[in-house]
Design a protein around this motif. Structure first.
Motif, PDB file in Angstrom:
ATOM      1  N   GLY A   1       0.818  -1.203   0.000  1.00  0.00           N
ATOM      2  CA  GLY A   1       0.000   0.000   0.000  1.00  0.00           C
ATOM      3  C   GLY A   1       0.853   1.254   0.000  1.00  0.00           C
ATOM      4  O   GLY A   1       0.526   2.238  -0.680  1.00  0.00           O
TER       5      GLY A   1
ATOM      6  N   ALA B   1       0.575   3.612  -3.243  1.00  0.00           N
ATOM      7  CA  ALA B   1      -0.040   4.922  -3.020  1.00  0.00           C
ATOM      8  C   ALA B   1       0.933   6.056  -3.300  1.00  0.00           C
ATOM      9  O   ALA B   1       0.580   7.040  -3.969  1.00  0.00           O
TER      10      ALA B   1
ATOM     11  N   ALA C   1      -7.434   9.694  -4.412  1.00  0.00           N
ATOM     12  CA  ALA C   1      -7.475   8.415  -3.707  1.00  0.00           C
ATOM     13  C   ALA C   1      -6.076   7.978  -3.286  1.00  0.00           C
ATOM     14  O   ALA C   1      -5.878   7.458  -2.181  1.00  0.00           O
ATOM     15  N   ALA C   2      -5.087   8.192  -4.170  1.00  0.00           N
ATOM     16  CA  ALA C   2      -3.716   7.795  -3.851  1.00  0.00           C
ATOM     17  C   ALA C   2      -3.165   8.589  -2.667  1.00  0.00           C
ATOM     18  O   ALA C   2      -2.519   8.029  -1.771  1.00  0.00           O
ATOM     19  N   THR C   3      -3.433   9.894  -2.644  1.00  0.00           N
ATOM     20  CA  THR C   3      -2.917  10.731  -1.561  1.00  0.00           C
ATOM     21  C   THR C   3      -3.606  10.407  -0.244  1.00  0.00           C
ATOM     22  O   THR C   3      -2.953  10.367   0.819  1.00  0.00           O
ATOM     23  N   VAL C   4      -4.908  10.160  -0.285  1.00  0.00           N
ATOM     24  CA  VAL C   4      -5.628   9.753   0.926  1.00  0.00           C
ATOM     25  C   VAL C   4      -5.071   8.427   1.438  1.00  0.00           C
ATOM     26  O   VAL C   4      -4.840   8.252   2.649  1.00  0.00           O
ATOM     27  N   THR C   5      -4.825   7.480   0.532  1.00  0.00           N
ATOM     28  CA  THR C   5      -4.280   6.185   0.943  1.00  0.00           C
ATOM     29  C   THR C   5      -2.888   6.341   1.537  1.00  0.00           C
ATOM     30  O   THR C   5      -2.563   5.733   2.566  1.00  0.00           O
ATOM     31  N   ALA C   6      -2.049   7.155   0.899  1.00  0.00           N
ATOM     32  CA  ALA C   6      -0.711   7.399   1.434  1.00  0.00           C
ATOM     33  C   ALA C   6      -0.787   8.007   2.832  1.00  0.00           C
ATOM     34  O   ALA C   6      -0.020   7.636   3.735  1.00  0.00           O
TER      35      ALA C   6
ATOM     36  N   LEU D   1      -3.227   7.627   5.023  1.00  0.00           N
ATOM     37  CA  LEU D   1      -3.662   6.579   5.955  1.00  0.00           C
ATOM     38  C   LEU D   1      -2.519   5.629   6.286  1.00  0.00           C
ATOM     39  O   LEU D   1      -2.357   5.206   7.442  1.00  0.00           O
ATOM     40  N   VAL D   2      -1.717   5.294   5.275  1.00  0.00           N
ATOM     41  CA  VAL D   2      -0.600   4.363   5.513  1.00  0.00           C
ATOM     42  C   VAL D   2       0.421   4.983   6.455  1.00  0.00           C
ATOM     43  O   VAL D   2       0.852   4.351   7.433  1.00  0.00           O
TER      44      VAL D   2
ATOM     45  N   THR E   1      -0.770   5.191   9.926  1.00  0.00           N
ATOM     46  CA  THR E   1      -0.677   3.872  10.557  1.00  0.00           C
ATOM     47  C   THR E   1       0.749   3.588  11.014  1.00  0.00           C
ATOM     48  O   THR E   1       0.977   3.081  12.125  1.00  0.00           O
TER      49      THR E   1
ATOM     50  N   ALA F   1      -3.802  15.536   1.413  1.00  0.00           N
ATOM     51  CA  ALA F   1      -4.951  14.735   0.988  1.00  0.00           C
ATOM     52  C   ALA F   1      -6.244  15.542   0.993  1.00  0.00           C
ATOM     53  O   ALA F   1      -7.230  15.136   0.372  1.00  0.00           O
TER      54      ALA F   1
END
Length: 285
Positions: free
Chosen positions: A63, A67, A79-84, A86-87, A90, A120
């Motif tokens: 991920g 991302a 979507a990619a920036t939001v996922t990055a 979140l990662v 985490t 994001a």
């Protein structure tokens, strides 16, 4: 309406207008690209698949690279920036703070993670991206005008607030005799360069205390000055020089680059757009 009631109302209206303001998305795109590269520099070596133990860690590594790679080129950018975001959140909170990976919870990591979260919130894919190229191609096929490179500036405003807060609290933290007197800088010089045999004697104390006061004054100035466009021409180059010096002389990792990158959030978006348009005319569509 009474005059006393009108003043708070006008202040609220100005705040709403400030938060809802729109401008060029070019600085958002530049910040997006820079953050993707800095995320690789900061976490990339730890996230390679060879270090992944177990399916959850492997999924997190996949991920991360997917991302940030999409974020860099600007494909499915939001979507990619939001996922990055979140990662890396985490990595910082779940694995770092809660999981005991203390090497992942330095303030450098927090700055980079929070800047990615704020990125994001921006339409950073509307410029300098594969998404932009696809939108232009689609407009060309349909015979419609090219989509404007404009979007809400709230994300950039929040990044500027983050930048200002870092300088403000850093300056406040240094307002104590140990730092202002130069002892803290002498300690750093001894730890990294000279050992216990410090050169120059009393002269070093004078140099250290002068440098300490200058650093605190500059940080207070930057905390205020990032909000004042008229100050940028003189103040921001001093900030760049300051962070370049930190990077050259001390092991600050990605901190200096992240802070300088966030200057793009403080500069007037139209000015950034004009510079990029001169360098790469296609940025103007």
């Amino acid at each position: 309406m009474k005059t006393g009631d009108a003043q708070p109302r006008r202040a609220i209206d100005r705040l709403v207008a400030w938060a809802a303001d729109e401008g060029s998305t070019v600085p958002m795109a530049l910040i997006r690209i820079g953050l993707a590269l800095l995320l690789w520099a900061r976490w990339g070596a730890d996230m390679v698949f060879v270090h992944a133990t177990g399916a959850p860690a492997l999924a997190l590594s996949a991920g991360f690279f997917a991302a940030t790679g999409l974020m860099l080129v600007g494909l499915w950018t939001r979507a990619a920036t939001v996922t990055a975001a979140l990662v890396v959140a985490t990595l910082y909170f779940a694995l770092g703070a809660a999981g005991g990976r203390t090497e992942w919870i330095h303030h450098h990591h927090f700055l980079l993670m929070s800047a990615t979260v704020l990125c994001a919130l921006t339409p950073c894919g509307r410029s300098l991206s594969v998404d932009r190229w696809r939108a232009l191609r689609q407009a060309q096929r349909r015979g419609t005008p090219a989509p404007a490179e404009r979007g809400p500036l709230l994300g950039l405003r929040l990044m500027t607030a983050q930048l200002s807060a870092v300088y403000l609290w850093s300056a406040i933290d240094k307002c104590e005799p140990g730092f202002l007197g130069g002892a803290r800088l002498e300690q750093i010089a001894g730890f990294y360069y000279f050992g216990s045999d410090l050169p120059l004697g009393t002269a070093l104390t004078i140099v250290s205390s002068t440098a300490a006061v200058a650093v605190v004054a500059l940080e207070f100035g930057l905390a205020i000055g990032v909000w004042r466009p008229r100050w940028h021409r003189r103040l921001l180059p001093l900030g760049v020089a300051f962070h370049a010096g930190l990077y050259v002389f001390l092991p600050v990792a990605t901190f200096s680059a992240t802070m300088v990158l966030l200057y793009l959030a403080a500069i007037e978006p139209a000015a950034v757009h004009r510079v990029v348009a001169r360098l790469a005319p296609e940025a103007d569509g």
